[in-house]
Design a protein around this motif. Structure first.
Motif, PDB file in Angstrom:
ATOM      1  N   UNK A   1       0.995  -1.201   0.210  1.00 44.40           N
ATOM      2  CA  UNK A   1      -0.230  -0.466  -0.085  1.00 44.40           C
ATOM      3  C   UNK A   1       0.782   1.520   0.317  1.00 44.40           C
ATOM      4  N   UNK A   2       1.850   1.900   0.316  1.00 45.65           N
ATOM      5  CA  UNK A   2       2.954   2.026   0.417  1.00 45.65           C
ATOM      6  C   UNK A   2       3.636   2.125  -0.827  1.00 45.65           C
ATOM      7  N   UNK A   3       3.775   1.917  -1.454  1.00 47.95           N
ATOM      8  CA  UNK A   3       3.971   1.555  -2.420  1.00 47.95           C
ATOM      9  C   UNK A   3       3.029   2.654  -3.728  1.00 47.95           C
ATOM     10  N   UNK A   4       2.252   2.093  -3.594  1.00 49.61           N
ATOM     11  CA  UNK A   4       0.930   2.379  -4.128  1.00 49.61           C
ATOM     12  C   UNK A   4       1.039   4.131  -3.809  1.00 49.61           C
ATOM     13  N   UNK A   5       1.282   4.500  -2.569  1.00 51.87           N
ATOM     14  CA  UNK A   5       0.278   5.565  -2.168  1.00 51.87           C
ATOM     15  C   UNK A   5       1.695   6.380  -1.046  1.00 51.87           C
ATOM     16  N   UNK A   6       2.813   7.071  -0.973  1.00 47.91           N
ATOM     17  CA  UNK A   6       3.490   7.160  -0.130  1.00 47.91           C
ATOM     18  C   UNK A   6       3.350   7.218   0.980  1.00 47.91           C
ATOM     19  N   UNK A   7       2.199   8.308   1.303  1.00 55.41           N
ATOM     20  CA  UNK A   7       1.490   8.818   2.139  1.00 55.41           C
ATOM     21  C   UNK A   7       1.549   7.719   3.082  1.00 55.41           C
ATOM     22  N   UNK A   8       0.757   7.107   2.660  1.00 56.73           N
ATOM     23  CA  UNK A   8      -0.015   5.659   3.785  1.00 56.73           C
ATOM     24  C   UNK A   8       0.728   5.291   4.047  1.00 56.73           C
ATOM     25  N   UNK A   9       0.385   5.301   5.876  1.00 58.57           N
ATOM     26  CA  UNK A   9       1.576   4.765   6.588  1.00 58.57           C
ATOM     27  C   UNK A   9       2.892   5.420   7.530  1.00 58.57           C
TER      28      UNK A   9
END
Length: 112
Positions: A67-75
Motif C-alpha cells: 500500500x505504501x508503494x501505491x501512495x507513499x503517504x500511506x503509513x
C-alpha cells in the motif's frame, strides 16, 4: 449504508489519493470507486465507531509495503492511512459541508 466518516473539504489544498491506491480500493470493493478521492479526515473529523471497530488491529508487513508503494503517504500520514483503511474496508467518507477553514466554503456554515 450511509456515510461512515468525514472531515474538511481538503481537495483545495491536498492531492487526491494516488490512482493506484484508488484502483486498489475499487478492486477490493467489487469495482465500486470510493465516494471521495481525497482523504478528508484532517483537522476535525468524525468517524462512525462501528467503521473504526471493523478495521484490522494490524496489517501484515507485506500488505503495508504494498500500500505504501501505491501512495507513499500511506503509513506516514495518519489521516491518509485512516481514510485509506476505511475506504479499503468499503466504508464511505465525504467532506463536511459545515466545516469552514478561512473563507472556504463561501456560504455560511455551522462551524467557523
Amino acid at each position: 449504508e450511509g456515510i461512515d466518516g468525514g472531515g474538511v473539504q481538503d481537495w483545495r489544498w491536498t492531492a487526491p489519493l494516488s490512482k493506484e491506491l484508488l484502483a486498489e480500493i475499487a478492486r477490493r470493493n467489487g469495482g465500486r470507486a470510493p465516494s471521495y478521492k481525497n482523504y478528508g479526515l484532517c483537522g476535525g473529523a468524525i468517524v462512525r465507531a462501528s467503521a473504526l471497530a471493523s478495521l484490522p488491529d494490524d496489517l501484515p508487513e507485506e500488505e503495508m509495503r504494498s500500500l505504501q508503494k501505491m501512495d507513499d503517504r500511506f503509513g506516514m500520514w495518519n489521516d491518509v492511512t485512516l481514510s485509506a483503511l476505511l475506504m479499503l474496508g468499503g466504508h464511505a467518507l465525504e467532506p463536511w459541508d459545515d466545516v469552514k477553514q478561512g473563507n472556504h466554503p463561501a456560504h455560511a456554515t455551522a462551524f467557523v
